[in-house]
Structures are given as structure tokens and as C-alpha cells.
Design a protein around this motif. Structure first.
Motif, mmCIF file in Angstrom:
data_model
loop_
_atom_site.group_PDB
_atom_site.id
_atom_site.type_symbol
_atom_site.label_atom_id
_atom_site.label_comp_id
_atom_site.label_asym_id
_atom_site.label_seq_id
_atom_site.Cartn_x
_atom_site.Cartn_y
_atom_site.Cartn_z
ATOM 1 N N MET A 1 -5.748 -0.550 9.499
ATOM 2 C CA MET A 1 -5.428 0.248 10.531
ATOM 3 C C MET A 1 -4.199 0.909 10.374
ATOM 4 N N ILE A 2 -2.891 0.116 9.566
ATOM 5 C CA ILE A 2 -1.591 0.926 9.352
ATOM 6 C C ILE A 2 -1.878 2.276 8.564
ATOM 7 N N GLN A 3 -2.919 1.728 7.678
ATOM 8 C CA GLN A 3 -3.196 2.925 6.439
ATOM 9 C C GLN A 3 -3.738 4.121 7.253
ATOM 10 N N GLU A 4 -4.608 3.833 8.314
ATOM 11 C CA GLU A 4 -5.274 4.944 9.009
ATOM 12 C C GLU A 4 -4.176 5.839 10.007
ATOM 13 N N ILE A 5 -3.156 5.098 10.304
ATOM 14 C CA ILE A 5 -1.924 5.562 11.107
ATOM 15 C C ILE A 5 -1.207 6.587 10.429
ATOM 16 N N LEU A 6 -1.020 5.955 8.966
ATOM 17 C CA LEU A 6 -0.122 6.606 8.083
ATOM 18 C C LEU A 6 -0.787 7.853 7.655
ATOM 19 N N VAL A 7 -2.042 7.890 7.444
ATOM 20 C CA VAL A 7 -2.968 9.118 6.924
ATOM 21 C C VAL A 7 -2.796 10.061 8.188
ATOM 22 N N LEU A 8 -2.900 9.755 9.439
ATOM 23 C CA LEU A 8 -3.031 10.729 10.628
ATOM 24 C C LEU A 8 -1.467 11.135 10.494
ATOM 25 N N ALA B 1 -2.190 -0.203 -8.050
ATOM 26 C CA ALA B 1 -0.918 -0.882 -7.898
ATOM 27 C C ALA B 1 -0.572 -1.284 -6.419
ATOM 28 N N LEU B 2 -1.122 -0.288 -5.348
ATOM 29 C CA LEU B 2 -0.967 -0.164 -3.838
ATOM 30 C C LEU B 2 -2.223 -0.835 -3.138
ATOM 31 N N PRO B 3 -1.923 -1.452 -2.058
ATOM 32 C CA PRO B 3 -3.096 -2.142 -1.277
ATOM 33 C C PRO B 3 -4.160 -1.245 -1.136
ATOM 34 N N SER B 4 -5.270 -1.524 -1.230
ATOM 35 C CA SER B 4 -6.539 -0.526 -1.226
ATOM 36 C C SER B 4 -6.554 -0.140 0.333
ATOM 37 N N GLY B 5 -7.118 0.889 0.587
ATOM 38 C CA GLY B 5 -7.177 1.690 1.952
ATOM 39 C C GLY B 5 -7.202 3.094 1.951
ATOM 40 N N VAL B 6 -7.254 3.775 3.080
ATOM 41 C CA VAL B 6 -7.366 5.215 3.098
ATOM 42 C C VAL B 6 -5.819 5.973 2.508
ATOM 43 N N PHE B 7 -4.938 5.176 3.269
ATOM 44 C CA PHE B 7 -3.587 5.753 2.697
ATOM 45 C C PHE B 7 -3.413 6.029 1.418
ATOM 46 N N ILE C 1 -2.902 9.276 -1.376
ATOM 47 C CA ILE C 1 -1.951 9.572 -2.488
ATOM 48 C C ILE C 1 -2.500 9.604 -3.598
ATOM 49 N N SER C 2 -3.487 8.809 -4.245
ATOM 50 C CA SER C 2 -4.043 8.839 -5.671
ATOM 51 C C SER C 2 -5.230 10.091 -5.857
#
Lengths: 45, 699
Positions: free
Chosen positions: A1-8, B321-327, B331-332
């Protein structure tokens, strides 16, 4: 969820940056027609 | 006659004025400051024959009486103020025999103030070596003055100058140029409002904002009988004054000054004879160009490979190195490949600017401008258009602004319209990656790198297209015009490596940071558009691939197919499919179509866009070049980037108007949307037709 918000947030910053870069005119630039000679950047000096 | 004569020593910078001052005054000098300011004031006493003395004031060097600095203002204030204790009985204008045309501008202005003015032609000892001959008597007659031929270096002509100073009352004070001819109506009104004043002095008070006895600009503007003009109109009249003066000077020099280049014996003249030769000049110029482009390719391949593999490694490392996820994926797969697409070209861009700076610093570039003037005139342009066209190799924006020194509107407009054809640094990344993909890295005749030759041909193509378009526009545009070309050839010198270094760093930095921010932003947007989709197929990508292929695929093949289905059904995939019918005849797929559309803002975005699109969903550590080389044409089969589609893309980018900032600056410079719109439509049309023809003929 945090990663989704960061992307947005990153996406919105990128869109905002491009809109500002290409479509937003600063008030100072908007009044400068650039046609008059004599200004420091007019190329005549 | 008074016992002491006030003499003002005036001249352009670097004419040897101070040497003449030293010879006249010897050790009788005083150095101080002008009251209230830190400009140095040099004065001295010169002992003249017959017991006379002259008070010599060495005024700051100035190019004209159109002051642009504090020390230049001092010259005008003194020459206009008869009440000043230093007001000259006679002015001595020191000129350099090699730059007489430029130096005489100041002479005519001072003479027109009604002050007896002597012309000193310094460096006379060089005349023979430079092949110069002067008809001094005729020149004296035409300029209505007395001339002293002086060599400050060899201490000759000083005694003759002293004699002329003593006899200064015999010098005519008639003006060289009739001030009224600049603007007859305006000067008529000026004369009626101030019948007792010198017209040219009034003109200087109006334009220079200096005091003239009890008259200054404010009091002139508040005079009820006289309506002055707007600042911009006055500037235009000042330019007209300069043109009128140069017309007069050209006429005088045509009759009295001869330079036989063939007779000149010094090293500079010998070099000039070869470098500006009608045949050898062009051969040497193209030889130098060839060397530059060869060196760009040969020298920069090692750092480029290093940067490319570093970014590929960095993308993979970030993912691990970073936790997997969309963000992390953003980056990569989005930011790092996008940035890699610009950083990789730093070595080649730095080498290009290194060579251009060396040519400029050494003085050779001015010879190129002079050489190309002969070519340009045949196409309706002047030598002055060469400077914007050469600047255009860096960026079209300063190049369009550099056209402001072209007086003639038609030539200026044509130059503005054709400048974007020259190969700017933003095209370089596109050219470099496509050339690397479709042109073999082979040697021709064992010396020339084929890729380097292709790059040089693209530069020549851009320049050729500019000139050809100028010729067409010159025929189409019905604007009457007449202009002249003046360029001062600097001496040859060893380049100052500090200047070259600063220039290379500044140009490269502005390219990387100017373009880098846009590329980063577009890379982020593209990644998001490529990683999300509105349709059911996007969410069901795994299911679709499983249904289609069953259990026959390895896990790597399965993931690649899933990534491909997702990309095709993403937002960007749908947009790309929408424009695919337009770009398909040029040999491109929808991904290239998206890269072209996104690079409309700035050309260099093309490579970053492809790097981002090709990286989405991929876990492999691959360089941008590898990813592009691996793409296959979905309809024709075989590599997508082959010779035909590669040449088609190169031609498209050579001609297309893919730069919003240039369009904006053209609008500003022409004060109309008509010209940038014409540029956009015409250049895009030419680019499309050329790319279409290339692909259809070569496929």
C-alpha cells in the motif's frame, strides 16, 4: 500500500513538473514580448 | 594660442593608445581616479616644439560613443561638456591599421562633435608585412582631417604627431556624416526646438543620458516644442546611425585602403590564405570535421560501455536491495533505465563540445564563418547566418536568439526557420543508439569508422537541408532586402585549456541537467502508463498466457509472455496501438510510435522512453542497446531495428520539429504563431515523407 502511494505521489510530481515546464508562464515572462531592443538579453549588445 | 593645449587621447581598446601616450608624455605622467568612481584617470604633460606644452588625457578605451559602461560614459561626458577643465582643444583618435574600419566609427562620431580631430594610424610598421597600402593624402581629404602614421613599437611618427597637435587649428571641424540623414523629420524638429545647439550633441544627450551643459535628457523631454521618441525607436535610429557611418567609412576605405592578401608575408596571412582558400579551405574544413566525428566514436566507446553496463547492474541491484513492490519496480524499471538513456551519451557530447571549443578558441571558427559566407550567399543567406547555424549544433534555442544580430528581416526570418534542421545535441542520443544498432562497426579503407562516417553524413544532411530550405524560402518569401557582412578575424592562438574545460563542462552540464529532468519525469509517467491498464486482459495476463501455451513454456518464457500481454493491454499499449497505423508504413511498431510522440517535447526523450518501455516487466540485466537489438518486428519478422527502419528513423529525427521549446522561442522572436506553426507542419511533413520513402525503398 505504501509503495502504491509513493508511486502515485511520484507520478503526480512528474506530471506537475512537465505541466509547469511547458505550459505555465511566469508573470514576468508573460509580459516580456521580447521584441524590444535594449534589454540585457536582447542580443544587440 | 594658449601655452598649454588640452589633448584627449581616445581609441578602441587594444589599438596601442597607451603606448602612444607613453611616448608623448615620457615620465611626466600622473595616475588617479575620476571623481567619485574607480575608473583610472591617466594624464601627462607633453613638451612640444617652440616651447609649447600639451596636457594629454588618456581616456578609457571605447568602441563608440554609444556608451554601455561607466568608463565609456566618461569619454562622452568629457566631450560634451565645454565647461570641463579637461575639455579638449584637439582630440587624437588612435586606430590600428589592421582594424581601420571598426576604429573609424569612433573617429567619425568624435569629429562630428565639432572638435578638431587627428587620426593616428598605429602599427604602421606592419603595413608591408600585411600587404596593406594607404593613400594617406586622399584619406585626409575624405575624412577632412590630418593623419599621423605611427609605430608605437618602433617609436616612429611621434614627432609628426606633435607637429599636428601644434597645428590643430588648421583641422576642419566639418562633420563626416550629416546627422539629419538618420531621421530627417525628427532632426528638423530638434533643430527648430534648439536652434543654437549642435545637432549631433543633442542626439547624444537624448540617446546616452549624459549632461550637456545645462541640457540633459529630462530637460529635453520636458521641452514643450519638442516631442522625443520611445526608447525602442531611439535604439532603432541609433542602429541606423551606425549603418550610415559604416556606409561612409566603407566608401572612404574603398578609395584609400588596399590590402593585397597575396603580398602579405606574416604567418597569420599565410595561414589565412590556405584556410580560407576557395578549394583548400573547404577540403581542410571537411577533413577536420571527419577527424572530429571519427574521434567521437573511437574515444568514447569505452566510457559509454562502462556507463551502459553500470546502469543495467544498478537496475538489478535496486530490485534485489529494496523491498519488493511497485515503487521498487518504478525505480529499477522506470527511473534508472530512463536516466541511463541520457547519462550514456555524456562522453560523446563532451568530446563534440571539446572539439568545437578548440576550434573557436584557436580562431579557426571565424575562418569557417568567412569561408561559408561564399556558399551562404548563393542560398539567400549571409555569413551572419553561419553563426546561428553553427550554434545550432549545440541547441536551436540560443541559435534562434543568435539571429538577432542579422539586420535584414528576411535573412533573419529565413535563418530562424531553417536553424532547427541543423543537428542539435538532443538529436545525438537518437543518432548514436540507432547507428550503433543498424550500421556495422567496420572500417572503410582501413581508416574510417563506418559509424563515424554515418554520423558525419547526418550532420552534413542537417546543414544541407537548412541551406536548401533557405534557398526555397528565399524564392517563396516576397520581402525586399539588402544587407552586408562584416566579420573581424581574430589572431590564431593556442587555446586556453581552462576556457575549453569550462565550456565543455558547462555545455555538457546544461545538456544533462536540462534534458535530464524532463526525461526523468517522462520516464516516471511512461512507467506508470505501461504498468497499469484499464481492461480485463491486463489483470488476466497470466491466465491468458496459460490458456494459450499450457505447460509448454519455461518459467522465464512464461514471464516474458505475461509482460508482453500486460504491456499491450496497458494504457500506453492502447495509446500506441491507436497511433500504430500512422507509423507502421515507416517500419515502426507501436512502441517506437509512443517514443516518437513522447519525444515531441524534446528529442532526447526518445531513447529514455524506449529504455523504459523495454524494461517494464523484465528481470534480466540487459543494456539498452541489447534490449533494442532483441526486439522483433511483429509483422515482418526479423529484428525491429534493421537497416531500413533504422535509416527511416534517422531521417525522421533529422528533419522532424521535435522540440516544444524551439517552437516557443520562434514564436517569441517572430512575435507570431504563424511561423512556428509553419515550421511544425513543414518539418513534420518532410520528416514523414523522407522516413516513409527510406523504409519503402530499403526494406
Amino acid at each position: 500500500m505504501i509503495q502504491e502511494i509513493l508511486v502515485l505521489v511520484t507520478f503526480l510530481i512528474a506530471v506537475g513538473f512537465l505541466l509547469k515546464k511547458f505550459f505555465w508562464k511566469s508573470p514576468q515572462k508573460a509580459t516580456d514580448t521580447g521584441s524590444a531592443c535594449g534589454k540585457s538579453d536582447c542580443g544587440c549588445h | 594660442m594658449p601655452k598649454q593645449i588640452n589633448v584627449a587621447l581616445i581609441g578602441n581598446p587594444n589599438t596601442g593608445k597607451t603606448s602612444v601616450f607613453n611616448h608623448l608624455t615620457g615620465l611626466n605622467q600622473q595616475v588617479g581616479n575620476y571623481p567619485g568612481i574607480t575608473v583610472e584617470k591617466k594624464e601627462g604633460i607633453c613638451k612640444l616644439p617652440r616651447g609649447l606644452k600639451a596636457h594629454i588625457l588618456d581616456l578609457p578605451g571605447t568602441y563608440s560613443l554609444n556608451a554601455s559602461s561607466l568608463d565609456e560614459n566618461i569619454v562622452i561626458e568629457l566631450l560634451l561638456n565645454k565647461n570641463d577643465k579637461d575639455y579638449p582643444d584637439v582630440a587624437v583618435v588612435v586606430s590600428d591599421v589592421e582594424n581601420l574600419k571598426r576604429n573609424l566609427l569612433l573617429f567619425t562620431q568624435i569629429k562630428d562633435l565639432g572638435i578638431p580631430t587627428i587620426l593616428v594610424i598605429n602599427m604602421a610598421d606592419r603595413m608591408e608585412r600585411k600587404g596593406i597600402s594607404l593613400d594617406v593624402e586622399l584619406m585626409e581629404k575624405r575624412l577632412q582631417t590630418k593623419i599621423a602614421l605611427v609605430s608605437a613599437r618602433k617609436k616612429t611618427g611621434i614627432e609628426e604627431l606633435k607637429e599636428l597637435i601644434i597645428n590643430h587649428r588648421q583641422i576642419s571641424t566639418e562633420p563626416c556624416v550629416n546627422a539629419s540623414s538618420i531621421a530627417p523629420d525628427y532632426f528638423d524638429r530638434l533643430r527648430k526646438a534648439f536652434p543654437n545647439q549642435s545637432l549631433y550633441k543633442l542626439w547624444l544627450v537624448i540617446t546616452q543620458d549624459v549632461n550637456f551643459g545645462n541640457l540633459n535628457r529630462n530637460s529635453l523631454e520636458n521641452t514643450p516644442d519638442f516631442q522625443t521618441k520611445k526608447k525602442s525607436d531611439l535604439k532603432r535610429l541609433q542602429q541606423k546611425e551606425t549603418i550610415v557611418r559604416y556606409q561612409f567609412i566603407n566608401g572612404v576605405l574603398k578609395e584609400t585602403f588596399k590590402k593585397d592578401v597575396a603580398a602579405a608575408k606574416d604567418l597569420r596571412s599565410r595561414l589565412d590564405r590556405i584556410l580560407t582558400h576557395q578549394v583548400w579551405g573547404y577540403v581542410i574544413f571537411f577533413g577536420i570535421l571527419l577527424l572530429i566525428f571519427q574521434a567521437i566514436y573511437d574515444w568514447s566507446s569505452y566510457p559509454m560501455d562502462l556507463i551502459d553496463s553500470t546502469f543495467a547492474f544498478l537496475g538489478e541491484w535496486t530490485k534485489d536491495a529494496l523491498p519488493s513492490g511497485v515503487f521498487t519496480n518504478l525505480i529499477s524499471e522506470g527511473i534508472i533505465p530512463g536516466l541511463g538513456g541520457i547519462v550514456i551519451f555524456i562522453p560523446q557530447i563532451a568530446f563534440l563540445f571539446l572539439f568545437i571549443s578548440l576550434l573557436e578558441e584557436s580562431g579557426y571558427m571565424s575562418r569557417v564563418v568567412f569561408l561559408m559566407d561564399r556558399v551562404m550567399r548563393r542560398f539567400g543567406l549571409s555569413g551572419k547566418s553561419v553563426v546561428p547555424l553553427v550554434s545550432g549544433t549545440a541547441c536551436a534555442i540560443p541559435a534562434v536568439m543568435a539571429t538577432r544580430n542579422i539586420e535584414d528581416w528576411k535573412e533573419r526570418l529565413i535563418t530562424i526557420l531553417v536553424v532547427p534542421f541543423t543537428t542539435c545535441s538532443a538529436r545525438l542520443p537518437v543518432y548514436l543508439i540507432i547507428i550503433a544498432l543498424v550500421i556495422p562497426n567496420e572500417r572503410v579503407l582501413g581508416i574510417f569508422n563506418l559509424q563515424g562516417l554515418t554520423l558525419m553524413l547526418l550532420y552534413l544532411l542537417g546543414f544541407g537541408m537548412s541551406v536548401f530550405s533557405a534557398w526555397v524560402l528565399n524564392k517563396i518569401l516576397k520581402i525586399k532586402s539588402k544587407t552586408y557582412f562584416v566579420i573581424e578575424m581574430p589572431d590564431y592562438k593556442l587555446p586556453l585549456f581552462k576556457n575549453v574545460g569550462i565550456n565543455v563542462v558547462e555545455k555538457t552540464k546544461s545538456f544533462v541537467f536540462g534534458a535530464g529532468k524532463i526525461i526523468l519525469a517522462i520516464s516516471i509517467i511512461l512507467w506508470v502508463l505501461a504498468s497499469y491498464g484499464p481492461t480485463d486482459e491486463f489483470d488476466r495476463a497470466e491466465e491468458i498466457v496459460s490458456e494459450q501455451y499450457g505447460e509448454t513454456l519455461s518459467s522465464e518464457e512464461f514471464e516474458n509472455h505475461v509482460a508482453s500481454v500486460k504491456l499491450e493491454n496497458s494504457y500506453i499499449g492502447m495509446m500506441g496501438k491507436g497511433i500504430e497505423p500512422i507509423v507502421r508504413p515507416l517500419g515502426y511498431d507501436w512502441k517506437i510510435g509512443i517514443a516518437i510522440v513522447s519525444s515531441f517535447a524534446a528529442r532526447e526523450v526518445f531513447v529514455g522512453t524506449l529504455a523504459t518501455i523495454y524494461s517494464v516487466g523484465s528481470d534480466e540485466e540487459k543494456t539498452i542497446k541489447d534490449r533494442m537489438a532483441a526486439e522483433t518486428n511483429p509483422i515482418l519478422g526479423g529484428p525491429l531495428f534493421n537497416f531500413a527502419s533504422g535509416i527511416s528513423l534517422l531521417l525522421f529525427y533529422a528533419f522532424a520539429m521535435q522540440c516544444m521549446s524551439t517552437l516557443a522561442i520562434v514564436k517569441r522572436e517572430t512575435n507570431s504563431w504563424k511561423w512556428p506553426a509553419l515550421q511544425l507542419v513543414a518539418m513534420s511533413g518532410i520528416a514523414y515523407v523522407a522516413a516513409l520513402a527510406a523504409f519503402q525503398l530499403l526494406k
